[in-house]
Design a protein around this motif. Structure first.
Motif, PDB file in Angstrom:
ATOM      1  N   GLY A   1      -2.066   4.720  52.838  1.00  0.00           N
ATOM      2  CA  GLY A   1      -2.364   3.310  53.080  1.00  0.00           C
ATOM      3  C   GLY A   1      -1.385   2.753  54.091  1.00  0.00           C
ATOM      4  O   GLY A   1      -0.828   1.684  53.922  1.00  0.00           O
ATOM      5  N   CYS A   2      -1.184   3.506  55.162  1.00  0.00           N
ATOM      6  CA  CYS A   2      -0.091   3.236  56.105  1.00  0.00           C
ATOM      7  C   CYS A   2      -0.211   1.918  56.853  1.00  0.00           C
ATOM      8  O   CYS A   2       0.803   1.401  57.315  1.00  0.00           O
ATOM      9  CB  CYS A   2       0.046   4.385  57.094  1.00  0.00           C
ATOM     10  SG  CYS A   2      -1.313   4.536  58.269  1.00  0.00           S
ATOM     11  N   GLY A   3      -1.406   1.385  57.002  1.00  0.00           N
ATOM     12  CA  GLY A   3      -1.532   0.164  57.795  1.00  0.00           C
ATOM     13  C   GLY A   3      -0.992   0.410  59.198  1.00  0.00           C
ATOM     14  O   GLY A   3      -1.407   1.343  59.869  1.00  0.00           O
TER      15      GLY A   3
ATOM     16  N   LEU B   1      -8.785   1.487  62.911  1.00  0.00           N
ATOM     17  CA  LEU B   1      -7.944   0.604  63.714  1.00  0.00           C
ATOM     18  C   LEU B   1      -6.486   0.670  63.241  1.00  0.00           C
ATOM     19  O   LEU B   1      -5.563   0.717  64.058  1.00  0.00           O
ATOM     20  CB  LEU B   1      -8.452  -0.839  63.659  1.00  0.00           C
ATOM     21  CG  LEU B   1      -7.639  -1.854  64.461  1.00  0.00           C
ATOM     22  CD1 LEU B   1      -7.558  -1.454  65.936  1.00  0.00           C
ATOM     23  CD2 LEU B   1      -8.249  -3.244  64.310  1.00  0.00           C
ATOM     24  N   ALA B   2      -6.277   0.712  61.925  1.00  0.00           N
ATOM     25  CA  ALA B   2      -4.914   0.835  61.398  1.00  0.00           C
ATOM     26  C   ALA B   2      -4.284   2.139  61.871  1.00  0.00           C
ATOM     27  O   ALA B   2      -3.115   2.157  62.290  1.00  0.00           O
ATOM     28  CB  ALA B   2      -4.926   0.771  59.872  1.00  0.00           C
ATOM     29  N   LEU B   3      -5.040   3.222  61.827  1.00  0.00           N
ATOM     30  CA  LEU B   3      -4.511   4.519  62.265  1.00  0.00           C
ATOM     31  C   LEU B   3      -4.182   4.512  63.752  1.00  0.00           C
ATOM     32  O   LEU B   3      -3.168   5.072  64.172  1.00  0.00           O
ATOM     33  CB  LEU B   3      -5.500   5.636  61.934  1.00  0.00           C
ATOM     34  CG  LEU B   3      -5.674   5.924  60.446  1.00  0.00           C
ATOM     35  CD1 LEU B   3      -6.811   6.917  60.227  1.00  0.00           C
ATOM     36  CD2 LEU B   3      -4.383   6.429  59.835  1.00  0.00           C
ATOM     37  N   GLU B   4      -5.018   3.860  64.550  1.00  0.00           N
ATOM     38  CA  GLU B   4      -4.755   3.756  65.983  1.00  0.00           C
ATOM     39  C   GLU B   4      -3.456   2.979  66.224  1.00  0.00           C
ATOM     40  O   GLU B   4      -2.614   3.386  67.037  1.00  0.00           O
ATOM     41  CB  GLU B   4      -5.926   3.058  66.665  1.00  0.00           C
ATOM     42  CG  GLU B   4      -5.819   3.004  68.160  1.00  0.00           C
ATOM     43  CD  GLU B   4      -7.052   2.364  68.796  1.00  0.00           C
ATOM     44  OE1 GLU B   4      -6.866   1.694  69.827  1.00  0.00           O
ATOM     45  OE2 GLU B   4      -8.170   2.533  68.281  1.00  0.00           O
ATOM     46  N   CYS B   5      -3.275   1.887  65.503  1.00  0.00           N
ATOM     47  CA  CYS B   5      -2.049   1.084  65.641  1.00  0.00           C
ATOM     48  C   CYS B   5      -0.829   1.854  65.153  1.00  0.00           C
ATOM     49  O   CYS B   5       0.234   1.813  65.781  1.00  0.00           O
ATOM     50  CB  CYS B   5      -2.186  -0.221  64.864  1.00  0.00           C
ATOM     51  SG  CYS B   5      -3.384  -1.363  65.572  1.00  0.00           S
TER      52      CYS B   5
END
Length: 87
Positions: free
Chosen positions: A29-31, A55-59
């Motif tokens: 749940g890394c955000g 999108l969270a993974l890309e960030c």
């Protein structure tokens, strides 16, 4: 914005790198990847950044690269509500 628990975990890892230096870790749940990036900065051998949001993974990966730990990080899509034993 980072979750307060992610920030607290990141600070703890940076203050105590001996906890994870040389280890393989997973930020579930890394955000935006705050804790995972801190793990990489603290010397983790490999960091899995896992989240259900592309999108969270890309960030998170962009942050890892910007902080110089991108080569030791891997983004994985994971919905922990539907976790299985398969990789």
């Amino acid at each position: 914005a980072a979750w307060p628990s992610g920030t607290a975990t990141a600070l703890h890892l940076l203050e105590h790198p001996e906890l994870i230096a040389g280890k393989r870790v997973c930020d579930v749940g890394c955000g935006v990847g705050t804790a995972g990036i801190a793990a990489g900065l603290a010397g983790a051998r490999e960091v899995i950044l896992a989240d259900r949001s592309p999108l969270a993974l890309e960030c998170a990966m962009a942050g890892a690269v910007a902080n110089g730990v991108g080569s030791r990080c891997e983004a994985r899509t994971m919905d922990w509500r539907c976790a299985s034993s398969e990789r």
